[in-house]
Design an enzyme around this catalytic site. Structure first.
Site, PDB file in Angstrom:
ATOM      1  N   ASP A 148      -3.566  -3.982 -15.051  1.00  0.00           N
ATOM      2  CA  ASP A 148      -3.171  -4.013 -13.644  1.00  0.00           C
ATOM      3  C   ASP A 148      -3.550  -5.383 -13.088  1.00  0.00           C
ATOM      4  OD1 ASP A 148      -2.496  -3.182 -10.900  1.00  0.00           O
ATOM      5  OD2 ASP A 148      -2.615  -1.146 -11.706  1.00  0.00           O
ATOM      6  N   HIS A 166       2.290  -5.288 -10.676  1.00  0.00           N
ATOM      7  CA  HIS A 166       0.892  -5.010 -11.034  1.00  0.00           C
ATOM      8  C   HIS A 166       0.485  -5.790 -12.293  1.00  0.00           C
ATOM      9  CE1 HIS A 166      -0.216  -1.986  -8.058  1.00  0.00           C
ATOM     10  NE2 HIS A 166       0.935  -1.364  -8.244  1.00  0.00           N
ATOM     11  N   GLU A 169       5.856  -0.010  -7.718  1.00  0.00           N
ATOM     12  CA  GLU A 169       5.466  -1.006  -6.723  1.00  0.00           C
ATOM     13  C   GLU A 169       5.684  -2.450  -7.177  1.00  0.00           C
ATOM     14  OE1 GLU A 169       2.012   1.521  -4.464  1.00  0.00           O
ATOM     15  OE2 GLU A 169       1.354   0.373  -6.195  1.00  0.00           O
ATOM     16  N   THR A 207      -9.017   3.925  -9.651  1.00  0.00           N
ATOM     17  CA  THR A 207     -10.458   3.677  -9.481  1.00  0.00           C
ATOM     18  C   THR A 207     -10.814   2.532  -8.528  1.00  0.00           C
ATOM     19  OG1 THR A 207     -10.434   2.318 -11.467  1.00  0.00           O
ATOM     20  CG2 THR A 207     -10.991   4.645 -11.744  1.00  0.00           C
TER      21      THR A 207
HETATM   22  C1  TNX Z   1      -0.392   3.828  -6.020  1.00  0.00           C
HETATM   23  S1  TNX Z   1       0.438   5.738  -8.207  1.00  0.00           S
HETATM   24  C2  TNX Z   1      -0.404   3.221  -7.265  1.00  0.00           C
HETATM   25  C3  TNX Z   1      -1.654   2.681  -7.809  1.00  0.00           C
HETATM   26  C4  TNX Z   1      -2.793   2.861  -6.844  1.00  0.00           C
HETATM   27  C5  TNX Z   1      -2.705   4.244  -6.236  1.00  0.00           C
HETATM   28  C6  TNX Z   1      -3.846   4.617  -5.350  1.00  0.00           C
HETATM   29  C7  TNX Z   1       1.079   4.430  -8.653  1.00  0.00           C
HETATM   30  C8  TNX Z   1       2.121   4.529  -9.638  1.00  0.00           C
HETATM   31  N1  TNX Z   1       0.679   3.255  -8.101  1.00  0.00           N
HETATM   32  O1  TNX Z   1      -1.490   1.321  -8.164  1.00  0.00           O
HETATM   33  O2  TNX Z   1      -3.991   2.695  -7.527  1.00  0.00           O
HETATM   34  O3  TNX Z   1      -1.526   4.316  -5.465  1.00  0.00           O
HETATM   35  O4  TNX Z   1      -3.795   5.981  -4.996  1.00  0.00           O
END
Ligand code: TNX
Length: 784
Positions: A215, A287, A350, A492
């Site tokens: 990440d 990410h 994201e 986390t």
């Molecule tokens: C969204 S769930 C994210 C993560 C974050 C999380 C925190 C997902 C696919 N992406 O990068 O850690 O929310 O709840």
């Protein structure tokens, strides 16, 4: 003559037990309904609940003379794990034998004829215990057995003695994917912690470990061809302190760590011995900042970059260039060689498009390939990666964003933004794992207590996890087959230690295990809690830091009968706790014993606590709540559109329950959430009432995609049908806040007040969740 010295009688005995086992199995299956009858939970505290359990009188006595007998040396790893567990938790050293003794044995036989995959039959008699199943089934039978140990006494040599209650169990899981995820990027957990995590999963028959290895904040897997991924990408120069919405600073401690390939092989082998498949996640194209810090040439801008030291969504992402594809191909080659499982998780969530929009390379690429926008470019990128994995004999799974713009055949979808992605994927004949935020995010709060350790937000109490059914009713029988199972995610950002990981997963993981293993018809929360409480002793034995919110005071708020104020009911699941309460400004400082719902019809601050009935000690933490009473409190509110099921605790009356939701951090239970939808509420004041002020409490947390509303409207009516816009007073309140809308009105006589709040709209680019609809969160509507 003992059985041991007579091979013939040994065979006879085996055949007898075997025939009996089949008979019992058939009887158990035939009595279908009876299987759901509830037995003594304390005597048989097995989680997840076995498919069928038939209780009998009498017990098997287990002691250090008990031997485990198997005629198949290939069960060593299943048995060894069980032996180690029994030694660690119960201090008993069980022995092996390859031939039966006369009684006092646990006999294990590979006989999986007529036993479904991962299923088992377990028969506990007074003199012997017999287990039948395939490898995984035998492993699970031993785990069920492990949960049936009842300590009785120490023998003369100080060795503990146990009874195992007689019963017949025929068991099998509902889903093949029973998953737990762990993010080791935001915080790193060394090899031993990961092994413990796997041990915990195995205890509750969970079989898929989703390992979030990369990440923005750290790359955690050694890749031999690209050593900078770990020498640079595994380390950050500091970490944000406090909540990202309200940080109190930044530490400058170098933080990081990674797993060598040798570590990974060791963990994969260990997981395999627990019948757990590991699904590694290599996040792309978003990410990826840790990767870019090491190899900036994979970006669109060329960098330089630093491994992230705060949380959220970052605009720098992979550039979909030939160089990137060949780099990822190399990485995936090594990843596929390390992990024997079928699936590799490729992230996909994201991914901001800012850099792609500004890059002439990306814009040309889109033209050449006839891609109409950057979302299609992401889909084009994902399809490449999916094929890359298929060429390596693997299948890809990704977060539900990978559906957008078309998904390559064979790729599976993990649904996290609610269930819609999973539903769409199943309809398009893709395999699905359900992991919706509202039921499966173990980084969310599990208690509303103000002293709960800092978490990201949300509200996911044990009972909500338990209430989840991963198969949406809207799917046809054929489509339902694509739901492979369910998984809980442990992000986390706010979980810096392994003790805190334990706190977030225990006991919610037990509820998840039951959701993953049992048919809904076989589930019952109260019965689950009765089987859960005996686990606590085991966890105490090995010092697992579990959450005790189950025993906290729970508050339920209802409208008072005449609509004047609210009725507060307090309850606890603690079997020995007694509730006392008082008011902050009241005379009785010690509090009085709670016997019936409390009427609250004026501004008050109430506190309540739990005393043990048997000892003069407090249990759990204090409950404390301020009530703001106004004309709307306790009145009937109707909503033209329902909130999202993920944020709907308490329904419409939450908007007039006298409780203004906490904002920093916010707790999901106090808010109604509308995803891209309008709030349209009508409050019935019961009779014509003079009003001059309306205040609407909303939330603003851009990291969680929650935005203050753009616009609102207040209307009044005397018949509840014809509404006119309320007239603003020239004197407007001076206070301004991102957390409420407040308006003074010309004095009006009205019975109905209608409040319409429009959501913000699409999340602007450069923000977490860009392009998605923003959430609208409303806690309370105040009328004065
Ligand atoms: C969204 S769930 C994210 C993560 C974050 C999380 C925190 C997902 C696919 N992406 O990068 O850690 O929310 O709840």
């Amino acid at each position: 003559m003992t059985l041991e010295s007579n091979p013939t009688s040994n065979i006879n005995h085996q055949t007898f037990v075997h025939t009996k086992s089949l008979l019992v199995a058939i009887v158990l299956v035939l009595i279908g309904n009876f299987a759901n009858a509830q037995y003594d939970a304390e005597r048989y505290p097995i989680i997840p609940k076995p498919y069928t359990l038939l209780p009998f009188n009498g017990d098997f006595n287990l002691n250090s003379e008990t031997v485990i007998v198997t005629d198949n040396r290939f069960y060593r790893k299943e048995i060894e794990f069980f032996r180690q567990q029994v030694k660690k938790y119960y201090s008993v050293d069980l022995k092996y034998a390859t031939k039966k003794v006369s009684g006092n044995f646990i006999y294990i036989s590979e006989d999986s004829t007529d036993i479904p995959n991962e299923g088992y039959n377990l028969f506990i008699n007074r003199n012997d215990i017999n287990i039948y199943g395939g490898h995984a089934g035998i492993f699970y039978a031993l785990q069920s057995l492990f949960q049936l140990f009842h300590f009785t006494t120490l023998n003369g040599n100080g060795i503990p003695q146990f009874t195992i209650p007689s019963c017949s169990i025929v068991d099998q899981p509902r889903f093949p994917w029973r998953g737990m995820h762990l993010d080791v990027s935001r915080h790193f957990f060394p090899k031993e912690d990961v092994k413990n995590y796997l041990r915990y999963m195995a205890m509750y028959k969970l079989n898929t470990f989703h390992w979030h290895l990369t990440d923005d904040q750290g790359w955690r897997i050694e890749i031999k061809k690209y050593p900078k991924l770990t020498s640079v990408g595994a380390w950050r120069n500091g970490t944000i302190i406090g909540h990202q919405n309200n940080p109190t600073g930044m530490d400058t401690t170098r933080y990081g760590g990674f797993y060598t390939q040798a570590d990974i092989r060791e963990i994969v082998k260990f997981a395999d011995s627990l019948h757990i498949t590991i699904v590694p996640e290599i996040e792309m194209p978003g990410h990826c900042l840790a990767m870019l810090a090491a190899y900036p040439e994979l970006s669109c801008t060329g960098g330089p970059f630093q491994v992230a030291n705060n949380w959220g969504v970052i605009e720098d992402v992979l550039c979909p260039s030939e160089k990137t594809f060949s780099f990822i191909d190399d990485v995936l080659k090594e990843v596929c060689a390390l992990f024997p499982g079928k699936y590799i998780h490729i992230g996909g969530d994201e991914c901001p498009k800012t850099r792609w929009k500004a890059s002439s390379f990306c814009q040309d690429l889109m033209k050449t390939n006839n891609l109409k926008d950057e979302d299609q470019l992401q889909s084009w990128f994902t399809q490449h990666i999916v094929k890359m994995l298929q060429q390596k004999g693997k299948e890809a799974i990704g977060w539900d964003e990978i559906l957008e713009g078309g998904l390559a055949d064979g790729a599976a979808v993990m649904s996290w933004r609610g269930e819609d992605g999973g539903i769409a994927a199943a309809k398009a004949k893709h395999n699905v794992v359900m992991s919706p935020g509202g039921y499966c995010y173990f980084d969310h709060y599990q208690s509303q207590n103000a002293n709960e350790p800092l978490a990201i937000g949300g509200f996911l109490p044990l009972e909500k996890v338990y209430s989840y059914n991963p198969v949406p009713a809207s799917l046809s029988d054929d489509e339902k087959k694509y739901i492979m199972g369910v998984q809980a995610n442990v992000w986390t950002e706010y979980i810096p230690t392994f003790a805190q990981v334990q706190y977030m997963i225990f006991p919610r993981m037990c509820a998840l295990a039951e959701v993953a293993w049992d048919e809904p018809i076989n589930m019952n929360f109260d019965f689950f809690v009765k089987r859960l409480i005996p686990q606590f002793q085991n966890w105490d034995n090995v010092k697992i830091n579990y959450a005790k919110s189950l025993f906290e005071i729970k508050a339920k708020i209802e409208r008072a009968k005449d609509g004047n104020g609210v009725l507060l009911s307090l309850s606890t699941l603690s079997p020995t706790g007694k509730i006392y309460y008082g008011f902050e400004m009241g005379d009785d400082s010690v509090g009085i014993s709670y016997t019936q719902p409390i009427l609250i019809d004026k501004q008050e601050e109430l506190y309540a606590y739990l005393l043990d009935r048997n000892h003069p000690i407090f249990l759990g933490r204090e409950y404390r709540q301020k009530f703001e009473i106004n004309l709307a409190t306790g009145k009937n509110i109707s909503l033209r559109k329902n909130p999202s099921p993920s944020y709907s605790t308490g329904g419409s009356s939450t908007l007039a329950d006298g409780i203004v939701g906490r904002t920093n951090p916010w707790v999901g239970s106090q808010w109604l959430g509308f995803w891209g939808d309008t709030l349209d509420a009508i409050i019935d004041l019961g009779k014509d009432t003079t009003i001059s002020h309306v205040k609407i409490y909303t939330l603003d947390d851009k990291n969680s995609w929650i935005y203050s509303p753009e616009n609102y409207r207040i209307q009044v009516s005397n018949d509840g049908i014809n509404f006119t816009n309320a007239v603003r007073s020239a004197h407007q309140p001076e206070e301004l806040s991102q957390y409420f809308l407040s308006e003074n009105l010309m004095q009006t006589n009205t019975r109905y007040v209608r409040v319409i709040v429009f959501p913000y709209g699409k999340i602007p680019s450069g923000n977490p969740g860009e392009g998605n609809p923003a959430w609208l969160f409303v806690s309370e509507i105040e009328v004065k």
